[in-house]
Design an enzyme around this catalytic site. Structure first.
Site, PDB file in Angstrom:
ATOM      1  CE  LYS A 161      40.099  30.006  22.236  1.00 57.29           C
ATOM      2  NZ  LYS A 161      40.786  31.295  21.095  1.00 57.29           N
ATOM      3  CE1 TYR A 198      37.916  33.772  39.669  1.00 56.03           C
ATOM      4  CE2 TYR A 198      36.528  33.463  37.443  1.00 56.03           C
ATOM      5  CZ  TYR A 198      37.296  34.378  38.152  1.00 56.03           C
ATOM      6  OH  TYR A 198      38.484  34.464  38.583  1.00 56.03           O
ATOM      7  CG  ASP A 232      38.341  38.323  37.265  1.00 52.05           C
ATOM      8  OD1 ASP A 232      38.283  39.228  37.175  1.00 52.05           O
ATOM      9  OD2 ASP A 232      39.071  37.345  38.609  1.00 52.05           O
ATOM     10  CG  ASP A 261      40.440  43.703  36.724  1.00 51.26           C
ATOM     11  OD1 ASP A 261      39.884  44.105  36.918  1.00 51.26           O
ATOM     12  OD2 ASP A 261      41.663  42.701  37.209  1.00 51.26           O
ATOM     13  CG  ASP A 310      41.352  34.714  21.196  1.00 45.30           C
ATOM     14  OD1 ASP A 310      40.561  34.410  20.897  1.00 45.30           O
ATOM     15  OD2 ASP A 310      42.115  33.791  20.068  1.00 45.30           O
TER      16      ASP A 310
END
Length: 358
Positions: free
Chosen positions: A192, A143, A248, A252, A224
């Protein structure tokens, strides 16, 4: 006598003013019930600030927040401003206020109420016992990395860079370990590391910090796999800590375990007790002004404020207990109602929660 706490109130856009009004009603009730004292000051932020002041984050609003003990935020944004240039978009204001206030972590609880299991798309037996918190790093990663475009043999090419340093990872890790200590003492660090160098630095740093928290069980989970396990065995998670982009997405996903994003509270925190509290949901311009928005997420954000910033644990528990009692009694807003014809409006839901605070 309890000190007066200054609360910067930012109603924002869309349904923001509607759900914030219910949260303020709850705070007023806890003033009466628990002897708390608050001084509320209101400021413009987001899309409405763009319309009225030409910027998503006016200087007077930022100054108001910097002088406050905590910030209560409704929601910002909407299609009206989607085509604006970057500096005139509500989301730019969010990034700006987080940076200016030194907020580097976002705390998002996901608690499945037994009486709302039918509102989720997952089987009730999968959801049984789900009570987790996602701790998302807010100020680093892709970001905030360098972004640019350049020519390449295949045509125009876009580049987004992701960077993290040890200090950024260490401070979010310590905060997550401290939160885990107050719960079931289990921390899942999500990365990751099999692909990304930033994730390898992340994992190395978390492992080093974990030596200071021998009482907390640490697990490393690839992002994942975490996304899959949140749907397969969500109750196995206690606290999840991860970087900005992964957080993020995963927060959600975790929100939908509860049946509605209208149920999820959040806190953005820095080094001290100061925090910015807001519902996870957006401004929902399609239902703005209809009086049907679910105020529970904003009300539960107040409970988070009481617990994390002020240490008002008894009042926080009273709010959470009131929400649970109202839901257990079968009261619903339209987003979580099976029978929409029986759904309550925003104000009625807030009134019931206020009445249940003892």
């Amino acid at each position: 006598m309890t000190d007066v706490k200054k609360i910067a109130v930012i109603e924002g856009d869309g349904i923001g003013p509607e759900v914030v009004a219910e949260a303020i009603k709850v705070m007023r009730k806890t003033e009466e019930a628990y002897g708390l004292r608050f001084d509320f000051e209101y400021g413009l932020f987001g899309g409405i600030a763009i319309d009225e002041k030409g910027t998503p984050l006016p200087e007077d609003t930022l100054a108001m927040c910097q002088k406050a003990d905590a910030v209560l935020l409704g929601a910002v944004g909407g299609p009206k401003w989607d085509s604006n240039p970057k500096e005139l978009r509500p989301e730019t204001g969010l990034l700006g206020i987080r940076k200016a206030l030194g907020l580097f972590s976002n705390i998002r609880p996901a608690l499945v109420f037994d009486c709302l299991k039918e509102a989720s798309t997952l089987k009730p037996e999968v959801l049984e016992g789900t009570d987790l918190i996602v701790v998302r790093e807010l100020t680093g990663g892709i970001y905030f990395g360098e972004k640019f475009r350049r020519d390449s043999a295949g045509g125009e090419e876009a580049v987004d860079t992701s960077t993290y340093n040890v200090q950024e990872v260490e401070r979010i890790a310590r905060q997550a370990f401290e939160i885990a200590r107050t719960r079931r003492k289990k921390l899942a660090s999500v990365d990751k590391a099999n692909v990304l160098e930033t994730s390898r630095l992340w994992r190395e740093t978390v492992i080093r910090v974990s030596a200071d928290y021998p009482d907390v069980e640490l697990e490393h989970v690839l992002v994942d796999n975490c996304a899959m396990q949140l749907l397969r065995r969500p109750a196995s998670f206690d606290v999840i800590v991860t970087e900005n982009m992964f957080g993020d997405i995963l927060s959600d996903e975790a929100a939908m375990l509860t049946g509605s994003i209208g149920m999820l509270s959040s806190a953005s925190l820095g080094e001290g007790a100061f925090g910015l509290y807001e519902p996870v949901h957006g401004s929902a311009p399609d239902i703005a002004g209809l009086g049907v928005a679910n105020p529970v997420a904003t009300i539960l954000s107040v409970a988070l404020m009481y617990r994390l910033t002020f240490g008002y644990h008894e009042a926080a528990e009273a709010i959470e207990r009131a929400v649970s009692e109202v839901l257990d009694a079968g009261y619903r807003t339209s987003d979580i109602a099976v029978d929409k014809s029986t759904a309550l409006n925003t104000s009625a839901m807030g009134d019931l929660i206020v009445a249940a605070i003892r």
